[in-house]
Design an enzyme around this catalytic site. Sequence first.
Site, PDB file in Angstrom:
ATOM      1  N   GLU A 178      47.579  34.680  41.298  1.00  0.00           N
ATOM      2  CA  GLU A 178      47.681  35.338  39.994  1.00  0.00           C
ATOM      3  C   GLU A 178      47.412  36.809  40.250  1.00  0.00           C
ATOM      4  O   GLU A 178      46.357  37.163  40.786  1.00  0.00           O
ATOM      5  CB  GLU A 178      46.669  34.742  39.009  1.00  0.00           C
TER       6      GLU A 178
ATOM      7  N   CYS B  72      43.151  41.854  33.791  1.00  0.00           N
ATOM      8  CA  CYS B  72      44.560  41.791  34.191  1.00  0.00           C
ATOM      9  C   CYS B  72      45.443  41.723  32.953  1.00  0.00           C
ATOM     10  O   CYS B  72      46.600  42.103  32.977  1.00  0.00           O
ATOM     11  CB  CYS B  72      44.791  40.594  35.085  1.00  0.00           C
TER      12      CYS B  72
HETATM   13  P1  NAD Z   1      42.465  43.406  45.138  1.00  0.00           P
HETATM   14  O1  NAD Z   1      43.843  42.917  45.395  1.00  0.00           O
HETATM   15  O2  NAD Z   1      42.107  44.752  45.609  1.00  0.00           O
HETATM   16  O3  NAD Z   1      41.406  42.405  45.813  1.00  0.00           O
HETATM   17  C1  NAD Z   1      41.458  41.010  45.584  1.00  0.00           C
HETATM   18  C2  NAD Z   1      40.849  40.310  46.788  1.00  0.00           C
HETATM   19  O4  NAD Z   1      41.687  40.526  47.925  1.00  0.00           O
HETATM   20  C3  NAD Z   1      39.466  40.828  47.170  1.00  0.00           C
HETATM   21  O5  NAD Z   1      38.671  39.749  47.592  1.00  0.00           O
HETATM   22  C4  NAD Z   1      39.771  41.765  48.319  1.00  0.00           C
HETATM   23  O6  NAD Z   1      38.684  41.944  49.192  1.00  0.00           O
HETATM   24  C5  NAD Z   1      40.923  41.059  49.010  1.00  0.00           C
HETATM   25  N1  NAD Z   1      41.788  41.953  49.777  1.00  0.00           N
HETATM   26  C6  NAD Z   1      41.959  43.276  49.633  1.00  0.00           C
HETATM   27  N2  NAD Z   1      42.881  43.727  50.516  1.00  0.00           N
HETATM   28  C7  NAD Z   1      43.307  42.651  51.197  1.00  0.00           C
HETATM   29  C8  NAD Z   1      44.279  42.457  52.214  1.00  0.00           C
HETATM   30  N3  NAD Z   1      44.997  43.470  52.694  1.00  0.00           N
HETATM   31  N4  NAD Z   1      44.486  41.206  52.676  1.00  0.00           N
HETATM   32  C9  NAD Z   1      43.783  40.177  52.176  1.00  0.00           C
HETATM   33  N5  NAD Z   1      42.839  40.287  51.218  1.00  0.00           N
HETATM   34  C10 NAD Z   1      42.609  41.522  50.734  1.00  0.00           C
HETATM   35  O7  NAD Z   1      42.198  43.227  43.568  1.00  0.00           O
HETATM   36  P2  NAD Z   1      40.938  43.686  42.715  1.00  0.00           P
HETATM   37  O8  NAD Z   1      40.903  45.179  42.626  1.00  0.00           O
HETATM   38  O9  NAD Z   1      39.714  42.965  43.158  1.00  0.00           O
HETATM   39  O10 NAD Z   1      41.324  43.068  41.296  1.00  0.00           O
HETATM   40  C11 NAD Z   1      42.201  43.712  40.427  1.00  0.00           C
HETATM   41  C12 NAD Z   1      43.605  43.161  40.537  1.00  0.00           C
HETATM   42  O11 NAD Z   1      43.585  41.757  40.293  1.00  0.00           O
HETATM   43  C13 NAD Z   1      44.543  43.739  39.490  1.00  0.00           C
HETATM   44  O12 NAD Z   1      45.797  43.961  40.066  1.00  0.00           O
HETATM   45  C14 NAD Z   1      44.605  42.642  38.426  1.00  0.00           C
HETATM   46  O13 NAD Z   1      45.758  42.672  37.648  1.00  0.00           O
HETATM   47  C15 NAD Z   1      44.527  41.420  39.285  1.00  0.00           C
HETATM   48  N6  NAD Z   1      44.037  40.274  38.527  1.00  0.00           N
HETATM   49  C16 NAD Z   1      44.934  39.356  38.113  1.00  0.00           C
HETATM   50  C17 NAD Z   1      44.525  38.264  37.365  1.00  0.00           C
HETATM   51  C18 NAD Z   1      45.519  37.251  36.892  1.00  0.00           C
HETATM   52  O14 NAD Z   1      45.097  36.191  36.416  1.00  0.00           O
HETATM   53  N7  NAD Z   1      46.806  37.499  36.989  1.00  0.00           N
HETATM   54  C19 NAD Z   1      43.185  38.105  37.058  1.00  0.00           C
HETATM   55  C20 NAD Z   1      42.268  39.053  37.518  1.00  0.00           C
HETATM   56  C21 NAD Z   1      42.709  40.129  38.260  1.00  0.00           C
END
Ligand code: NAD
Length: 541
Positions: A293, A327
């Site tokens: 998501e 989100c």
């Molecule tokens: P992010 O993508 O920066 O991080 C998410 C997770 O991925 C973290 O645990 C992070 O450490 C890890 N991560 C970061 N870079 C990575 C990589 N290169 N490879 C593997 N893992 C990696 O997201 P965030 O800033 O924590 O959260 C915000 C984002 O999440 C926004 O884009 C938001 O829209 C989305 N979000 C979506 C939903 C949904 O239900 N659609 C819900 C909540 C948040």
Amino acid sequence: MSKAISQVPFAQNEPVKTYAPGSEEVKSLIATYKKMYAEELEIPMVIGGKNVTTKEKVTIHPPHDHKHTVGFYHQGTMKHVDEAIKVALAAKKQWNDLGWEQRAAIFLKAADLIAGPYRDRINAATMIGQSKNVHQAEIDAACELIDFLRFNVEFMTELYAEQPISDAGIWNRAEYRPLEGFCFAVTPFNFTAISANLPSCMALMGNVVVWKPSDKQAYSAHVIMEVFKEAGVPDGVINMIFTDGKETAERVLAHPDFAGLHFTGSTKVFQGMWKMIGDNIHNYKSYPRIVGETGGKDFVMAHPSADVEALATALVRGAYEYQGQKCSAASRAYIPKSIWKDVKKVMEKQMKTIKVGTTEDPSNFVNAVIDRNSFDKCKGYIDRAEKAKDAEVVIGGKCDDKKGYFVHPTVIETTNPHYESIEQEIFGPILTVYVYEDKKWAETLQLVDSTSPYALTGSIFSQDRYAINEAYKALENASGNFYINDKPTGAVVGQQPFGGSRASGTNDKAGSKMNLLRWVSARSIKETFVPAKDYKYPYLG
Ligand code: NAD
């Protein structure tokens, strides 16, 4: 195993506490907050039930008071990733052999622990570490998480009850086995509930899990692990590691026993992981399940018949609650010219009363954005809009990072429907408004549908049923959660299953039966009571 076909308690949404000024509940929560704020908490990784510490300690600072330290977490390396996979696989057999009632009991107990003795602690951790105010913490860390746990248990039993028909002389059964191997949960900073749900729903279905939370959510992730331990999640079933995201993904996704990814976070990160899975596909013992998501650019589309005050209120709540870091947050609005002046007036009036500040003061509606990067990103959009020819900051625009990362609720009005802030996910308290000519309603619906690669949430405001119906059809694929005369945020487990499509994710609807189905691999069993004893069918004479 089990000698009964048990029924689980009927799941109901956890009532949201109000935390009214002066109430006992707000006093208790703020007292817990203050106590935790004054401590320095040590947060280990948890691998095979053991608290694992390292020499690399990373300090944690509340986003609303970035010079203050509330503790530190222990950062691990690839050695810890390997260890987490190893202990997860070692725990698999015993966990798989346990009856479903035992798994259900563990997670129902976790829900009751959060509803009771851990409620203040998990809410306070979310307020401190993620800068959510009392209400935002309550609807996330307490209520949504409790709902996820209780509803998932009920959905699990509904899924297990889905059985095939049987012809005369045979008995057909379906068995919902956990995936073969281990699962990987990667979670975002913005919801404590999501962060706990992703690993726990996979474990509930009998899987073993390596969980990598966001480093920006380490504080409440620690409380989640305390709850899981007390609830009786056995050692090795859920292993929490704090390691570099990209390196960890490369390591985990190259493992032959990798069986499923449960991800929530940004689109780019998810796409990178999907690609890694593709590159490794020949290494795996099974085809892995991939659930993600991801990002959003959620819309509010108003018809000239919209109720002005309801629309303005939905925009203020939808765009600015939790600093626009949901989100589902409203981040682009399309308002007809005939009502925009009035809508803006109501928004200005409401926004003048919004207080911005620390989460310790429950009267603050808006708190800090998560970190320096987010602050700089939001400020960049505001600064550029102030100089742009085709955009203007019409409300707010103030940014102040002296004590915390405070970005005040901001409205950018643009004459360009493809202006950067109406197309890109900002993830901050910035709403961009495009004012359209009333007669261009149908064209504007097309614009809403085609402007963004995302399709997570969206709202339509109208008092005209024909217009509602037209928008309902024109925007069929523009969002996974569609709201009529309501803000696009605040989905409730069991009521509006949440998830988006297009670049917003695989739309497997967190906290639903659809999602749980992804973490099992069904086995069809046919038993014949009196088998044939001659190969000849009647047609052979
Ligand atoms: P992010 O993508 O920066 O991080 C998410 C997770 O991925 C973290 O645990 C992070 O450490 C890890 N991560 C970061 N870079 C990575 C990589 N290169 N490879 C593997 N893992 C990696 O997201 P965030 O800033 O924590 O959260 C915000 C984002 O999440 C926004 O884009 C938001 O829209 C989305 N979000 C979506 C939903 C949904 O239900 N659609 C819900 C909540 C948040």
